[in-house]
Design a protein around this motif. Structure first.
Motif, PDB file in Angstrom:
ATOM      1  N   ASN A   9       0.813  -1.023   0.064  1.00 47.26           N
ATOM      2  CA  ASN A   9       0.055   0.016   0.182  1.00 47.26           C
ATOM      3  C   ASN A   9       1.076   1.249   0.052  1.00 47.26           C
ATOM      4  OD1 ASN A   9      -1.883   2.045   0.565  1.00 47.26           O
ATOM      5  ND2 ASN A   9      -2.914   0.803   2.210  1.00 47.26           N
ATOM      6  N   SER A  10       0.575   2.058  -0.907  1.00 47.32           N
ATOM      7  CA  SER A  10       1.545   3.334  -1.183  1.00 47.32           C
ATOM      8  C   SER A  10       1.338   4.229   0.109  1.00 47.32           C
ATOM      9  CB  SER A  10       1.313   4.103  -2.203  1.00 47.32           C
ATOM     10  OG  SER A  10       0.150   4.870  -2.171  1.00 47.32           O
ATOM     11  N   ASN A  11       0.177   3.970   1.032  1.00 48.46           N
ATOM     12  CA  ASN A  11       0.234   4.718   2.252  1.00 48.46           C
ATOM     13  C   ASN A  11       1.242   4.381   3.353  1.00 48.46           C
ATOM     14  OD1 ASN A  11      -1.725   6.403   4.018  1.00 48.46           O
ATOM     15  ND2 ASN A  11      -1.689   4.688   5.216  1.00 48.46           N
ATOM     16  N   CYS A  12       1.981   3.502   3.084  1.00 47.22           N
ATOM     17  CA  CYS A  12       3.268   3.048   3.779  1.00 47.22           C
ATOM     18  C   CYS A  12       4.048   4.518   3.715  1.00 47.22           C
ATOM     19  CB  CYS A  12       4.047   1.924   3.533  1.00 47.22           C
ATOM     20  SG  CYS A  12       3.095   0.424   3.551  1.00 47.22           S
ATOM     21  N   TYR A  13       4.008   5.057   2.521  1.00 52.07           N
ATOM     22  CA  TYR A  13       5.039   6.364   2.460  1.00 52.07           C
ATOM     23  C   TYR A  13       4.134   7.614   2.705  1.00 52.07           C
ATOM     24  CZ  TYR A  13       8.220   3.177   0.495  1.00 52.07           C
ATOM     25  OH  TYR A  13       9.545   2.402   0.287  1.00 52.07           O
ATOM     26  N   HIS A  14       3.177   7.565   3.736  1.00 50.63           N
ATOM     27  CA  HIS A  14       2.441   8.911   3.879  1.00 50.63           C
ATOM     28  C   HIS A  14       3.436  10.114   4.312  1.00 50.63           C
ATOM     29  CE1 HIS A  14      -0.598  11.501   5.712  1.00 50.63           C
ATOM     30  NE2 HIS A  14       0.284  11.571   7.011  1.00 50.63           N
ATOM     31  N   GLY A  15       3.200  11.033   3.714  1.00 54.62           N
ATOM     32  CA  GLY A  15       3.962  12.243   3.956  1.00 54.62           C
ATOM     33  C   GLY A  15       5.283  12.414   2.893  1.00 54.62           C
ATOM     34  N   TYR A  16       5.260  11.130   1.915  1.00 54.48           N
ATOM     35  CA  TYR A  16       6.357  11.208   1.013  1.00 54.48           C
ATOM     36  C   TYR A  16       5.513  11.348  -0.361  1.00 54.48           C
ATOM     37  CZ  TYR A  16       9.826  10.751   4.653  1.00 54.48           C
ATOM     38  OH  TYR A  16      10.490  10.995   5.583  1.00 54.48           O
ATOM     39  N   SER A  17       6.392  11.607  -1.480  1.00 49.75           N
ATOM     40  CA  SER A  17       5.614  11.477  -2.653  1.00 49.75           C
ATOM     41  C   SER A  17       5.342  10.273  -3.253  1.00 49.75           C
ATOM     42  CB  SER A  17       6.602  12.277  -3.853  1.00 49.75           C
ATOM     43  OG  SER A  17       7.610  11.308  -3.993  1.00 49.75           O
ATOM     44  N   ILE A  18       4.497  10.318  -4.158  1.00 50.95           N
ATOM     45  CA  ILE A  18       4.155   8.921  -4.934  1.00 50.95           C
ATOM     46  C   ILE A  18       5.593   8.358  -5.564  1.00 50.95           C
ATOM     47  CG2 ILE A  18       3.351  10.172  -6.992  1.00 50.95           C
ATOM     48  CD1 ILE A  18       2.312   6.761  -5.486  1.00 50.95           C
ATOM     49  N   GLU A  19       6.276   9.351  -6.133  1.00 52.54           N
ATOM     50  CA  GLU A  19       7.498   8.557  -6.923  1.00 52.54           C
ATOM     51  C   GLU A  19       8.421   8.058  -5.854  1.00 52.54           C
ATOM     52  OE1 GLU A  19       5.639  11.784  -9.259  1.00 52.54           O
ATOM     53  OE2 GLU A  19       6.192  11.964  -6.973  1.00 52.54           O
ATOM     54  N   ASP A  20       8.446   8.523  -4.525  1.00 52.03           N
ATOM     55  CA  ASP A  20       9.243   8.058  -3.484  1.00 52.03           C
ATOM     56  C   ASP A  20       8.799   6.526  -3.151  1.00 52.03           C
ATOM     57  OD1 ASP A  20      11.237  10.119  -3.026  1.00 52.03           O
ATOM     58  OD2 ASP A  20       9.916  11.164  -1.593  1.00 52.03           O
ATOM     59  N   ALA A  21       7.354   6.486  -3.235  1.00 57.27           N
ATOM     60  CA  ALA A  21       6.745   5.474  -2.772  1.00 57.27           C
ATOM     61  C   ALA A  21       6.848   4.361  -3.765  1.00 57.27           C
ATOM     62  CB  ALA A  21       5.107   5.597  -2.659  1.00 57.27           C
ATOM     63  N   LEU A  22       6.741   4.549  -5.008  1.00 61.77           N
ATOM     64  CA  LEU A  22       6.835   3.515  -5.861  1.00 61.77           C
ATOM     65  C   LEU A  22       8.218   3.158  -6.072  1.00 61.77           C
ATOM     66  CD1 LEU A  22       4.486   5.110  -8.629  1.00 61.77           C
ATOM     67  CD2 LEU A  22       4.232   3.516  -7.290  1.00 61.77           C
ATOM     68  N   GLU A  23       9.363   4.012  -6.018  1.00 66.58           N
ATOM     69  CA  GLU A  23      10.737   3.574  -6.174  1.00 66.58           C
ATOM     70  C   GLU A  23      10.955   2.622  -4.922  1.00 66.58           C
ATOM     71  OE1 GLU A  23      12.716   7.371  -6.386  1.00 66.58           O
ATOM     72  OE2 GLU A  23      12.186   7.801  -8.560  1.00 66.58           O
ATOM     73  N   GLY A  24      10.513   3.105  -3.951  1.00 63.68           N
ATOM     74  CA  GLY A  24      10.965   2.191  -2.664  1.00 63.68           C
ATOM     75  C   GLY A  24      10.079   0.822  -2.710  1.00 63.68           C
ATOM     76  N   ILE A  25       8.965   0.636  -3.087  1.00 62.63           N
ATOM     77  CA  ILE A  25       8.256  -0.562  -3.340  1.00 62.63           C
ATOM     78  C   ILE A  25       8.866  -1.637  -4.450  1.00 62.63           C
ATOM     79  CG2 ILE A  25       6.049  -1.662  -4.084  1.00 62.63           C
ATOM     80  CD1 ILE A  25       4.660   1.051  -2.953  1.00 62.63           C
ATOM     81  N   ALA A  26       9.340  -0.853  -5.558  1.00 58.27           N
ATOM     82  CA  ALA A  26       9.802  -1.596  -6.642  1.00 58.27           C
ATOM     83  C   ALA A  26      11.312  -1.938  -6.250  1.00 58.27           C
ATOM     84  CB  ALA A  26      10.115  -0.668  -8.070  1.00 58.27           C
ATOM     85  N   ALA A  27      12.055  -1.238  -5.428  1.00 58.18           N
ATOM     86  CA  ALA A  27      13.291  -1.533  -4.862  1.00 58.18           C
ATOM     87  C   ALA A  27      13.534  -2.730  -3.888  1.00 58.18           C
ATOM     88  CB  ALA A  27      14.132  -0.408  -4.363  1.00 58.18           C
ATOM     89  N   ALA A  28      12.064  -2.801  -3.394  1.00 58.37           N
ATOM     90  CA  ALA A  28      12.100  -3.795  -2.425  1.00 58.37           C
ATOM     91  C   ALA A  28      11.885  -5.481  -2.827  1.00 58.37           C
ATOM     92  CB  ALA A  28      11.170  -3.612  -1.279  1.00 58.37           C
ATOM     93  N   GLY A  29      11.492  -5.446  -4.406  1.00 58.36           N
ATOM     94  CA  GLY A  29      11.055  -6.618  -5.032  1.00 58.36           C
ATOM     95  C   GLY A  29       9.702  -6.874  -5.433  1.00 58.36           C
ATOM     96  N   PHE A  30       8.706  -5.937  -4.811  1.00 60.50           N
ATOM     97  CA  PHE A  30       7.504  -6.184  -5.268  1.00 60.50           C
ATOM     98  C   PHE A  30       7.045  -5.646  -6.790  1.00 60.50           C
ATOM     99  CE2 PHE A  30       7.617  -5.646  -0.852  1.00 60.50           C
ATOM    100  CZ  PHE A  30       6.776  -6.547  -0.144  1.00 60.50           C
ATOM    101  N   HIS A  31       5.752  -6.113  -7.253  1.00 58.83           N
ATOM    102  CA  HIS A  31       5.561  -5.904  -8.596  1.00 58.83           C
ATOM    103  C   HIS A  31       4.010  -5.423  -8.686  1.00 58.83           C
ATOM    104  CE1 HIS A  31       9.144  -8.500  -9.321  1.00 58.83           C
ATOM    105  NE2 HIS A  31       9.114  -7.807 -10.272  1.00 58.83           N
ATOM    106  N   TYR A  32       3.402  -5.203  -7.528  1.00 61.89           N
ATOM    107  CA  TYR A  32       1.918  -4.897  -7.238  1.00 61.89           C
ATOM    108  C   TYR A  32       2.044  -3.735  -6.308  1.00 61.89           C
ATOM    109  CZ  TYR A  32       0.864  -9.062 -10.057  1.00 61.89           C
ATOM    110  OH  TYR A  32       0.853  -9.904 -10.892  1.00 61.89           O
TER     111      TYR A  32
END
Length: 271
Positions: A9-32
């Motif tokens: 859930n991108s809400n894990c990155y509450h307070g940060y940008s959607i770009e920060d969220a997507l980059e962090g999620i992808a870097a951790a190995g997730f695809h959804y």
């Protein structure tokens, strides 16, 4: 363990940008990813954003090989005045190609008659079903507030009576709000669980403390075993909300997301 959608859930990155969220999620190995469109809280995407902005998010998702399979579009479904806002969230979810839209209910019980409150709520939700069908979405109602046990949520979903409306079982909200143990409570509504927010819980029951998976005391192993036994292959969406103080920086969120990825892989799930 069989393949299922495993997202963040991108809400894990509450307070940060959607770009920060997507980059962090992808870097951790997730695809959804579950995109968050919660008014006044986390507006990573939102219907009032420009078309250019929304297309840029789509491009970023494609660049990072992330599938936006769901949208967190929380709205008070008890308030008829807010239902048009929720329809706009549905249209936004459709724009991104989502299959699910997540919402909590709002505090729907009437003070003097909880049963009437549930019936009115079910009527409001039934009114959304044609739009859910039009946009190809399943609405999954999140355990939250007064509606934070499987028993309560199953009653509401059964009153609605549509395959387009199911339960989003939040494994920590049931503790924090409902004072029940997820590993036991899932039995009360297993057949209606179509989505899970995988969220851990630490600290006192009523403490805002939701760490990375495996860092708290939610009995995920039993939950996973029960889902497998029931042939329930509902999607997982990881949600990390830290403590009331929030994460100290972006790196702490990225570490928690990566730790959660490692925890799930160690339990046999493919990201």
């Amino acid at each position: 363990m069989s393949k299922r959608i495993v997202a963040v859930n991108s809400n894990c990155y509450h307070g940060y940008s959607i770009e920060d969220a997507l980059e962090g999620i992808a870097a951790a190995g997730f695809h959804y990813v579950e995109l968050t469109a919660t008014k006044g809280w986390t507006e990573h995407v939102f219907p009032d954003q420009s078309f250019e902005t929304l297309c840029a998010v789509k491009d970023k998702l494609k660049e990072l090989d992330l599938v936006p399979f769901s949208m967190s579009g929380h709205c008070n479904l008890m308030d008829t005045a807010r239902l048009p806002d929720f329809v706009m969230n549905m249209r936004l979810a459709n724009f991104f190609g989502c299959d699910y839209i997540v919402s909590s209910i709002g505090e729907a019980h009437l003070a003097d008659n909880a049963k009437a409150g549930n019936e009115l709520l079910a009527e409001n939700i039934r009114g959304l079903v044609p739009k859910l069908e039009e946009y190809g979405l399943t609405l999954v109602l999140e355990l939250h507030g007064e509606h934070a046990t499987g028993t309560i949520m199953k009653e509401i979903v059964d009153l609605v009576g549509s395959d387009r409306v199911k339960i989003n079982y939040d494994t920590a909200n049931c503790v924090f709000y409902g004072n029940v143990d997820a590993a036991e409570d899932v039995d009360t509504c297993m057949d209606d669980i179509a989505y899970l927010h995988l969220k851990d819980k630490a600290g006192e029951r009523n403490a805002w403390d939701f760490p990375a998976l495996g860092k708290g005391y939610v009995d995920f192993e039993t939950i996973f075993a029960k889902l497998k036994a029931a042939n329930n292959n509902a999607p997982f969406s990881v949600e990390i909300e830290f403590t009331q103080a929030g994460p100290k920086d972006l790196a702490e969120i990225n570490t928690a997301v990566k730790d959660s990825a490692d925890y799930l892989k160690a339990h046999g799930f493919v990201l």
